[in-house]
Design an enzyme around this catalytic site. Structure first.
Site, PDB file in Angstrom:
ATOM      1  N   HIS A 174       0.837  -1.201   0.000  1.00 35.36           N
ATOM      2  CA  HIS A 174       0.000   0.000   0.000  1.00 35.36           C
ATOM      3  C   HIS A 174       0.876   1.257   0.000  1.00 35.36           C
ATOM      4  CE1 HIS A 174      -4.239  -1.457   1.039  1.00 35.36           C
ATOM      5  NE2 HIS A 174      -3.521  -2.555   0.848  1.00 35.36           N
ATOM      6  N   ASP A 204      -4.926   6.457   2.551  1.00 35.23           N
ATOM      7  CA  ASP A 204      -5.301   5.093   2.207  1.00 35.23           C
ATOM      8  C   ASP A 204      -6.729   4.832   2.672  1.00 35.23           C
ATOM      9  OD1 ASP A 204      -5.421   2.011   2.930  1.00 35.23           O
ATOM     10  OD2 ASP A 204      -3.752   2.238   1.541  1.00 35.23           O
TER      11      ASP A 204
END
Length: 478
Positions: free
Chosen positions: A17, A118
Site C-alpha cells: 500500500h 489510504d
C-alpha cells in the site's frame, strides 16, 4: 513568490500500500517538477523497515518526505481470530492521535492544500475538515473491489445468508458477477469483527471529496461508470468524484543487476515461469511440497522468489519475526534435481525488472493488485493463485472478466496438487488457450501504456487533480 503546493499523504503499515501511494506521488513529481512538496505519514508496527523497503524509501525524490511514526503497540492483535485487514484497521486507528498531531505540525508551517489517505485511514478526513483542506481516498485496488465496497451495505440488506453459501453469483454494479467465495476475506463471516469493520470502512468512503483509484478507464470502464454516476438515483447515494490514475506501478533507478536477472539472461525468450506470492503470502508445508513437485513435474524453467517458511495462515509473514531458512522446507532433493531447471531464492527480487525480462513467459501470482498491474504493463500472462484479502476477487477479474490468466484449482482438502500445478503451467506456457490469453494480454498492455502517455486517459486525470490543487496554493508573503 509562488510557493510549492504541499500535499499530505497518510498510508498504512503494509508495504504494498505504501509503494502504490508513493508511486502516485512520484508520478505527480515527475509530471510537475518542482511544483509539489509531498509529505507521507507512515504508521509502523516495527522499529525498522525491511532491507528491500529501506532501499525503496532511500531512493525517493528529495521533495517527497516520509515521516515514520513510532511503532504501534500491536502485540495484542496477533490473533488467529482476526483477518489481516482487521489487524491493519485497528493498528491504524491506534495511530490516529499521532497522525493528527503530525498533520497539524505540517500545516502550521507550510501550504498544505490536500490530504490523500489510504482507504484504511478514513478517520483522517476529520483532520482535513479541521484544517480546511480537501481530502481524498487513495484506493490501491481495482474498480471492481471499490464497487464491492460501495455496494456492500446494499448486499448486507438484500442477502440474508453467508455470501459463500449464496446459491447464485452475486451481482456487483458495473462488474461481472462473482461467486460469494470470491468476495474479500472480510466478507466471509458476517458475524465477525472483520465484517463490521469492512462495512464501516466502506461507508466512510463517502466522506472524501474524491477517490483516487489505481485503475484506468480502458480496463474497467463499466465499473468506473457505475461508481461515478451522479444523479439522485445513484446506487450509492453519493456524488463524489472518482479519479482513475493507473496503472501506477513501482519504479526504481537502475541499480546493480540482481543474481536472478543474470540467471534469466541465460534463458530462452518466454521460457521461464516467474513465481511470487508477494510481500506477505505464505503457504502450508503440504502446499509448498505440492508446488515444488509440480514445478519439477512440469519440465518448464522457473524462477521462484520470496520463498518463506510454511504457515497455515496465508498472511503470516506480515506479522512474523521468525528467522528460519525457508529452503530447508522444500522437498528433499528438490533443489539438486531442478538445478538446471529453476532458480529458487528466499529473498526480495526486483519484480518489475523480472517481468519485463525477455525470458519471462508467464507469472504465477497471488493476485495482489500491484502485481497484476505490473504484469499487465509488461504484457505477461498470469496463473492466478490468490491467498487472502481481496485477491480472490482480483483472480475472478483477471480470469473470468479480462481473461488474461488461468486459475489454479484446489482439491477437497484445499490443496493445489502437483499434477494440477504441472498441468496449469503447461497450459499457460504451451497450451492452445495460452495463445488467446497472450493476445488479450498484449491488447490490454497497449491500453495500459496509452493511458499513462501524454493525453492518455489517466494523464488527463492527473492534470485535472494537479491544476485543482495548484489553484488552491497561497503565495508566500514577503
Amino acid at each position: 513568490m509562488e510557493a510549492k503546493t504541499h500535499i499530505a499523504l497518510v498510508t498504512i503499515p503494509v508495504f504494498s500500500h505504501q509503494v502504490s501511494l508513493l508511486e502516485f506521488a512520484k508520478r505527480l513529481n515527475h509530471l510537475y517538477k518542482n511544483s509539489f512538496q509531498v509529505t507521507c505519514i507512515i504508521p509502523t508496527i516495527s522499529d525498522s523497515p525491511s532491507i528491500s523497503s529501506k532501499h525503496y524509501f532511500d531512493d525517493l525524490p528529495s521533495n517527497i518526505q516520509c515521516i515514520f511514526l513510532p511503532p504501534i503497540n500491536f502485540e495484542d492483535l496477533r490473533s488467529e481470530s482476526l483477518v489481516l485487514e482487521s489487524q491493519v484497521q485497528i493498528a491504524v486507528t491506534r495511530s490516529m492521535p499521532l497522525v493528527c498531531e503530525t498533520l497539524r505540525s505540517i500545516s502550521s508551517s507550510s501550504n498544505v492544500v490536500a490530504l490523500i489517505v489510504d482507504s484504511f485511514v478514513h478517520e483522517a478526513h476529520e483532520f482535513a475538515k479541521e484544517l480546511n483542506i480537501l481530502s481524498y481516498i487513495y484506493f490501491p485496488c481495482s474498480a471492481m473491489v471499490l464497487s464491492m465496497c460501495l455496494y456492500s451495505s446494499k448486499l448486507d440488506e438484500t442477502i440474508t445468508c453467508e455470501y459463500k453459501d449464496h446459491p447464485q453469483p452475486i451481482e456487483i454494479p458495473g462488474c461481472m458477477s462473482v461467486q460469494g467465495t470470491d468476495l474479500p476475506d472480510s466478507l466471509q463471516n458476517r458475524s465477525s469483527l472483520a465484517y463490521k469493520l469492512f462495512l464501516h470502512r466502506s461507508q466512510q468512503l463517502r466522506q472524501a471529496d474524491g477517490i483516487i483509484i489505481n485503475s484506468f478507464h480502458e480496463m474497467e470502464s463499466k465499473a468506473l461508470k457505475a461508481i461515478s454516476l451522479i444523479s439522485p438515483k445513484n446506487l450509492y447515494g453519493t456524488t463524489f468524484d472518482v479519479y482513475p490514475v493507473g496503472p501506477i506501478i513501482q519504479t526504481r533507478p537502475n541499480i546493480k543487476k540482481h543474481a536472478c536477472e543474470c540467471w534469466l539472461d541465460n534463458q530462452q525468450p518466454k521460457s521461464v515461469l516467474y513465481i511470487s506470492f508477494g510481500s506477505g503470502g505464505t503457504l502450508s508445508q503440504d502446499q509448498i511440497n505440492e508446488l515444488a513437485l509440480g514445478l519439477e513435474l512440469s519440465n518448464h524453467k522457473f524462477l521462484w522468489v520470496n520463498v518463506r517458511p510454511p504457515n497455515n495462515k496465508a498472511t503470516a509473514s506480515y506479522l512474523s519475526n521468525e528467522e528460519m531458512d525457508p529452503l530447508h522446507f522444500l522437498p528433499l532433493g528438490f533443489l539438486q534435481r531442478t538445478k538446471g531447471q529453476g532458480f529458487v531464492m528466499c529473498g526480495w527480487a526486483p519484480q518489475v525488472e523480472v517481468l519485463k525480462h525477455k525470458a519471462i513467459g508467464a507469472f504465477l501470482t497471488h493476485c495482489g493488485w500491484n502485481s497484476i498491474l505490473e504484469s499487465i504493463v509488461h504484457g505477461v500472462p498470469m496463473i492466478a493463485w490468490p491467498l487472502f484479502a481481496e485477491q480472490r476477487s482480483n483472480a475472478a477479474l483477471v480470469t473470468n472478466g479480462l481473461k488474461i490468466a488461468m486459475r489454479t484449482k484446489y482439491n477437497s482438502k484445499g490443496i493445489v496438487v502437483k499434477e494440477e500445478v504441472a498441468n496449469i503451467i503447461k497450459g499457460i506456457m504451451e497450451g492452445l488457450e495460452s495463445g488467446e490469453i497472450r493476445r488479450r494480454m498484449k491488447e490490454l498492455q497497449k491500453f495500459a501504456n496509452c493511458a499513462i502517455m501524454e493525453n492518455g486517459s489517466s494523464m488527463k486525470t492527473f492534470s485535472l487533480l494537479a491544476l485543482k490543487w495548484k489553484s488552491l496554493s497561497r503565495p508566500i508573503e514577503d
